[in-house]
Design a protein around this motif. Structure first.
Motif, PDB file in Angstrom:
ATOM      1  N   PRO A  93       0.825  -1.211   0.000  1.00 21.71           N
ATOM      2  CA  PRO A  93       0.000   0.000   0.000  1.00 21.71           C
ATOM      3  C   PRO A  93       0.854   1.254   0.000  1.00 21.71           C
ATOM      4  CG  PRO A  93      -0.864  -1.618   1.535  1.00 21.71           C
ATOM      5  CD  PRO A  93       0.455  -2.146   1.072  1.00 21.71           C
ATOM      6  N   GLN A  94       0.399   2.263  -0.718  1.00 19.93           N
ATOM      7  CA  GLN A  94       1.109   3.529  -0.818  1.00 19.93           C
ATOM      8  C   GLN A  94       0.306   4.637  -0.134  1.00 19.93           C
ATOM      9  OE1 GLN A  94       1.727   2.893  -5.278  1.00 19.93           O
ATOM     10  NE2 GLN A  94       3.644   3.893  -4.752  1.00 19.93           N
ATOM     11  N   PRO A  95       0.957   5.756   0.185  1.00 18.83           N
ATOM     12  CA  PRO A  95       0.254   6.835   0.893  1.00 18.83           C
ATOM     13  C   PRO A  95      -0.927   7.374   0.086  1.00 18.83           C
ATOM     14  CG  PRO A  95       2.629   7.173   0.961  1.00 18.83           C
ATOM     15  CD  PRO A  95       2.390   6.062  -0.026  1.00 18.83           C
ATOM     16  N   GLY A 154      -2.530  -1.795  -6.913  1.00 21.68           N
ATOM     17  CA  GLY A 154      -1.085  -1.823  -6.743  1.00 21.68           C
ATOM     18  C   GLY A 154      -0.314  -2.039  -8.026  1.00 21.68           C
ATOM     19  N   SER A 155      -0.989  -2.470  -9.095  1.00 20.07           N
ATOM     20  CA  SER A 155      -0.291  -2.680 -10.363  1.00 20.07           C
ATOM     21  C   SER A 155       0.216  -1.368 -10.953  1.00 20.07           C
ATOM     22  CB  SER A 155      -1.203  -3.392 -11.364  1.00 20.07           C
ATOM     23  OG  SER A 155      -2.391  -2.655 -11.587  1.00 20.07           O
ATOM     24  N   PHE A 156      -0.335  -0.244 -10.492  1.00 22.28           N
ATOM     25  CA  PHE A 156       0.151   1.078 -10.917  1.00 22.28           C
ATOM     26  C   PHE A 156       1.203   1.613  -9.944  1.00 22.28           C
ATOM     27  CE2 PHE A 156      -4.137   0.910 -12.835  1.00 22.28           C
ATOM     28  CZ  PHE A 156      -3.809   1.160 -14.157  1.00 22.28           C
ATOM     29  N   HIS A 157       1.907   0.724  -9.287  1.00 19.26           N
ATOM     30  CA  HIS A 157       2.867   1.078  -8.240  1.00 19.26           C
ATOM     31  C   HIS A 157       3.821   2.193  -8.673  1.00 19.26           C
ATOM     32  CE1 HIS A 157       5.659   0.231  -4.850  1.00 19.26           C
ATOM     33  NE2 HIS A 157       6.615   0.414  -5.754  1.00 19.26           N
ATOM     34  N   PHE A 158       4.493   2.014  -9.795  1.00 19.09           N
ATOM     35  CA  PHE A 158       5.519   2.968 -10.210  1.00 19.09           C
ATOM     36  C   PHE A 158       4.920   4.258 -10.773  1.00 19.09           C
ATOM     37  CE2 PHE A 158       7.875  -1.126 -10.598  1.00 19.09           C
ATOM     38  CZ  PHE A 158       8.817  -0.874  -9.624  1.00 19.09           C
ATOM     39  N   GLN A 159       3.788   4.158 -11.454  1.00 17.19           N
ATOM     40  CA  GLN A 159       3.140   5.371 -11.967  1.00 17.19           C
ATOM     41  C   GLN A 159       2.628   6.232 -10.815  1.00 17.19           C
ATOM     42  OE1 GLN A 159       2.413   2.121 -13.395  1.00 17.19           O
ATOM     43  NE2 GLN A 159       4.120   2.718 -14.726  1.00 17.19           N
ATOM     44  N   ARG A 160       2.055   5.585  -9.828  1.00 22.38           N
ATOM     45  CA  ARG A 160       1.525   6.326  -8.681  1.00 22.38           C
ATOM     46  C   ARG A 160       2.637   7.040  -7.935  1.00 22.38           C
ATOM     47  NH1 ARG A 160      -2.778   3.807  -4.355  1.00 22.38           N
ATOM     48  NH2 ARG A 160      -2.611   5.368  -2.704  1.00 22.38           N
ATOM     49  N   ARG A 161       3.736   6.346  -7.717  1.00 21.80           N
ATOM     50  CA  ARG A 161       4.838   6.961  -6.975  1.00 21.80           C
ATOM     51  C   ARG A 161       5.437   8.128  -7.745  1.00 21.80           C
ATOM     52  NH1 ARG A 161       9.738   3.175  -5.370  1.00 21.80           N
ATOM     53  NH2 ARG A 161      10.195   3.411  -7.583  1.00 21.80           N
ATOM     54  N   ALA A 162       5.685   7.936  -9.041  1.00 23.61           N
ATOM     55  CA  ALA A 162       6.314   8.990  -9.836  1.00 23.61           C
ATOM     56  C   ALA A 162       5.431  10.228  -9.932  1.00 23.61           C
ATOM     57  CB  ALA A 162       6.643   8.456 -11.230  1.00 23.61           C
ATOM     58  N   LEU A 163       4.145  10.023 -10.160  1.00 28.48           N
ATOM     59  CA  LEU A 163       3.242  11.170 -10.292  1.00 28.48           C
ATOM     60  C   LEU A 163       3.003  11.847  -8.943  1.00 28.48           C
ATOM     61  CD1 LEU A 163       0.695   9.669 -12.831  1.00 28.48           C
ATOM     62  CD2 LEU A 163       2.431  11.405 -13.285  1.00 28.48           C
ATOM     63  N   ALA A 164       2.975  11.070  -7.872  1.00 37.04           N
ATOM     64  CA  ALA A 164       2.812  11.655  -6.536  1.00 37.04           C
ATOM     65  C   ALA A 164       4.014  12.511  -6.180  1.00 37.04           C
ATOM     66  CB  ALA A 164       2.612  10.564  -5.493  1.00 37.04           C
ATOM     67  N   GLU A 165       5.210  12.089  -6.581  1.00 37.14           N
ATOM     68  CA  GLU A 165       6.407  12.882  -6.311  1.00 37.14           C
ATOM     69  C   GLU A 165       6.373  14.213  -7.051  1.00 37.14           C
ATOM     70  OE1 GLU A 165       9.605  10.311  -7.375  1.00 37.14           O
ATOM     71  OE2 GLU A 165       9.537   9.161  -5.486  1.00 37.14           O
ATOM     72  N   ARG A 166       5.820  14.202  -8.246  1.00 39.95           N
ATOM     73  CA  ARG A 166       5.668  15.467  -8.981  1.00 39.95           C
ATOM     74  C   ARG A 166       4.611  16.351  -8.342  1.00 39.95           C
ATOM     75  NH1 ARG A 166       6.824  15.323 -15.260  1.00 39.95           N
ATOM     76  NH2 ARG A 166       5.620  17.236 -14.994  1.00 39.95           N
ATOM     77  N   GLY A 167       3.559  15.734  -7.806  1.00 40.96           N
ATOM     78  CA  GLY A 167       2.557  16.463  -7.048  1.00 40.96           C
ATOM     79  C   GLY A 167       1.674  17.388  -7.858  1.00 40.96           C
ATOM     80  N   GLU A 168       1.546  17.154  -9.149  1.00 45.02           N
ATOM     81  CA  GLU A 168       0.803  18.076 -10.011  1.00 45.02           C
ATOM     82  C   GLU A 168      -0.618  17.622 -10.301  1.00 45.02           C
ATOM     83  OE1 GLU A 168       3.087  19.194 -13.508  1.00 45.02           O
ATOM     84  OE2 GLU A 168       4.911  18.477 -12.501  1.00 45.02           O
ATOM     85  N   ASN A 401       6.246   5.687 -17.744  1.00 42.89           N
ATOM     86  CA  ASN A 401       6.079   6.952 -17.032  1.00 42.89           C
ATOM     87  C   ASN A 401       6.451   8.137 -17.906  1.00 42.89           C
ATOM     88  OD1 ASN A 401       5.306   5.441 -14.861  1.00 42.89           O
ATOM     89  ND2 ASN A 401       7.143   5.814 -13.640  1.00 42.89           N
ATOM     90  N   GLU A 402       7.500   7.974 -18.687  1.00 43.29           N
ATOM     91  CA  GLU A 402       7.916   9.063 -19.572  1.00 43.29           C
ATOM     92  C   GLU A 402       6.833   9.375 -20.604  1.00 43.29           C
ATOM     93  OE1 GLU A 402      11.568  10.222 -22.661  1.00 43.29           O
ATOM     94  OE2 GLU A 402      11.515   8.257 -21.682  1.00 43.29           O
ATOM     95  N   ALA A 403       6.284   8.328 -21.224  1.00 46.35           N
ATOM     96  CA  ALA A 403       5.228   8.525 -22.212  1.00 46.35           C
ATOM     97  C   ALA A 403       3.972   9.092 -21.558  1.00 46.35           C
ATOM     98  CB  ALA A 403       4.909   7.203 -22.906  1.00 46.35           C
ATOM     99  N   LEU A 404       3.646   8.606 -20.367  1.00 48.85           N
ATOM    100  CA  LEU A 404       2.448   9.063 -19.665  1.00 48.85           C
ATOM    101  C   LEU A 404       2.546  10.533 -19.273  1.00 48.85           C
ATOM    102  CD1 LEU A 404      -0.261   8.566 -18.252  1.00 48.85           C
ATOM    103  CD2 LEU A 404       1.009   7.663 -16.287  1.00 48.85           C
TER     104      LEU A 404
END
Length: 412
Positions: A93-95, A154-168, A401-404
């Motif tokens: 689980p992610q925040p 959870g299958s979007f694990h890496f997309q969720r983390r990357a986009l959350a870090e950007r915070g946009e 993530n880059e394409a998204l």
């Protein structure tokens, strides 16, 4: 594993109307637990073991009878030490900022998490000399993520983390019916029409106004198409963009889902499971399936990934999601996935920016299926990721993530 998996179960040729599996309820376990089971009758144990072993891999992407020997050899090769970039990754689980339950039209409770964008730095707007009467610009659209068959949010694990870090961007994640922490049916079948209606309920409950971007992987992409067919007006009025990852708009039966013909033929006997009387219980098969975890792991690697030596941690993560989905859920989804056809629904996306992503080595929904979508949507951008399979969003997350993010930037 995902929407195409029902067509890959060769050992299911042993299942007939008189030898079928009960569709009784069993808690799927979450985040990544396996279903528990009571002791099963010895007279059915061997049969349950065979069926359970093949149904447990890649969400039913099971070719045990065909690939058993190759899997054993692969297991020996994989014992050699290979550097794993995700060995220390925490898949769990992610925040989130808010969680809630959304009830579908047919009474199922869906588990939902919302991640809000970063607020930014507090400042005195008067000091900036801004005229607040003038519009600053439309807010970024909310991103709604829809996962695939026998997976969960959870299958979007890496997309969720990357986009959350950007915070946009504001993001909405939910577990589809019968998956993860969402409720499951006690009778009847799941339908893509129902999944489309469930997605609409999630949108209404979490994002009642404003622009949205729909992001779907495999069955999640089919769910988006079902929503487009159900409510084209919603698509035209509110959807700013659509991202379709490793999915199909056509009938999986007709395409053979890119797997050997023998595997596709063997899937047909599974369809009567939902309607026939039981000799084996769901608990029996879930228990036998967990005992065959080595084979399940090998088949997940074989049919979910494209690289010769994918991350062992990623394979295990996907296999845990697969194994955490009960056979009851798998059986109740089979017919709707096997007969999926949503080409006319793509017409509703003709005025919407569309990004299509697929792995070049995807055996579940091959590149040809993504190409067919783009033929119906000439304005869509197609991104193919080399050396990647069906779970391209995990296996090659950096490229996805880059394409998204590049696509999302065009929607501002």
């Amino acid at each position: 594993m995902t929407a195409a998996d029902p067509t890959t179960t060769p050992a299911t040729a042993l299942i007939t109307a008189g030898n079928s599996i009960a569709v009784t309820a069993a808690h799927p376990g979450y985040p990544y637990g396996m279903a528990k089971a009571a002791a099963d009758p010895s007279s059915a144990r061997r049969r349950a073991g065979m069926i359970g072993a093949v149904l447990g891999a890649t969400a039913g992407v099971v070719a045990g009878a065909v690939a058993g020997v190759a899997a054993q050899r692969a297991l020996l090769r994989w014992r050699r030490p290979v550097e794993d970039p995700y060995a220390n990754e925490t898949f769990g689980p992610q925040p989130y900022d808010e969680s809630l339950t959304v009830t579908t039209d047919d009474g199922l409770d869906l588990y939902v998490e919302i991640v809000e964008p970063v607020d930014g730095v507090d400042m005195d707007l008067d000091d900036l000399g801004l005229d607040l009467a003038e519009p600053v610009g439309a807010p970024a659209p909310t991103l709604v993520f829809v996962h695939g068959f026998c997976l969960h949010m959870g299958s979007f694990h890496f997309q969720r983390r990357a986009l959350a870090e950007r915070g946009e961007w504001r993001m909405v994640f939910y577990d589809q019916p019968g998956h993860g922490r969402s409720g499951r049916r006690d009778e009847g079948e799941y339908t893509l029409e129902g999944l489309g209606a469930a997605l609409r309920r999630v949108i209404e409950a979490t994002t009642p106004e404003g622009r949205i971007v729909l992001v779907g992987h495999s069955m999640g992409g089919m769910t988006i198409m079902a929503l487009a067919e159900l409510d084209p007006e919603l698509i035209a009025r509110r959807v700013a963009g659509v991202v379709l990852i490793a999915t199909s708009a056509g009938r999986l039966e007709a395409t053979r889902v890119g797997l050997p013909q023998i595997v596709s033929r063997a899937a047909r006997p599974l369809l009567p499971l939902v309607n026939n009387a039981a000799r084996l219980t769901t608990a029996m098969i879930d228990r036998a399936r967990s005992a065959a975890s080595d084979l399940a792991w090998q088949l997940t690697r074989r049919y979910g990934f494209g690289a010769a030596h994918p991350s062992r941690a990623l394979v295990s993560f996907v296999e845990r999601m697969n194994s955490g989905t009960s056979i009851d859920t798998i059986a109740r989804y089979l017919r709707t996935l096997y007969t999926h056809s949503r080409y006319p629904a793509l017409d509703a996306l003709r005025t919407v920016p569309v990004l299509v992503i697929c792995g070049e080595k995807d055996q579940i929904t091959p590149v040809a299926l993504s190409t067919q979508i783009c033929e119906r949507l000439p304005h869509a951008k197609l991104v193919t990721v080399p050396d990647s399979g069906h779970v391209v969003l995990l296996e090659h997350s950096a490229e996805v993530n880059e394409a998204l993010t590049a696509f999302l930037e065009t929607l501002r």
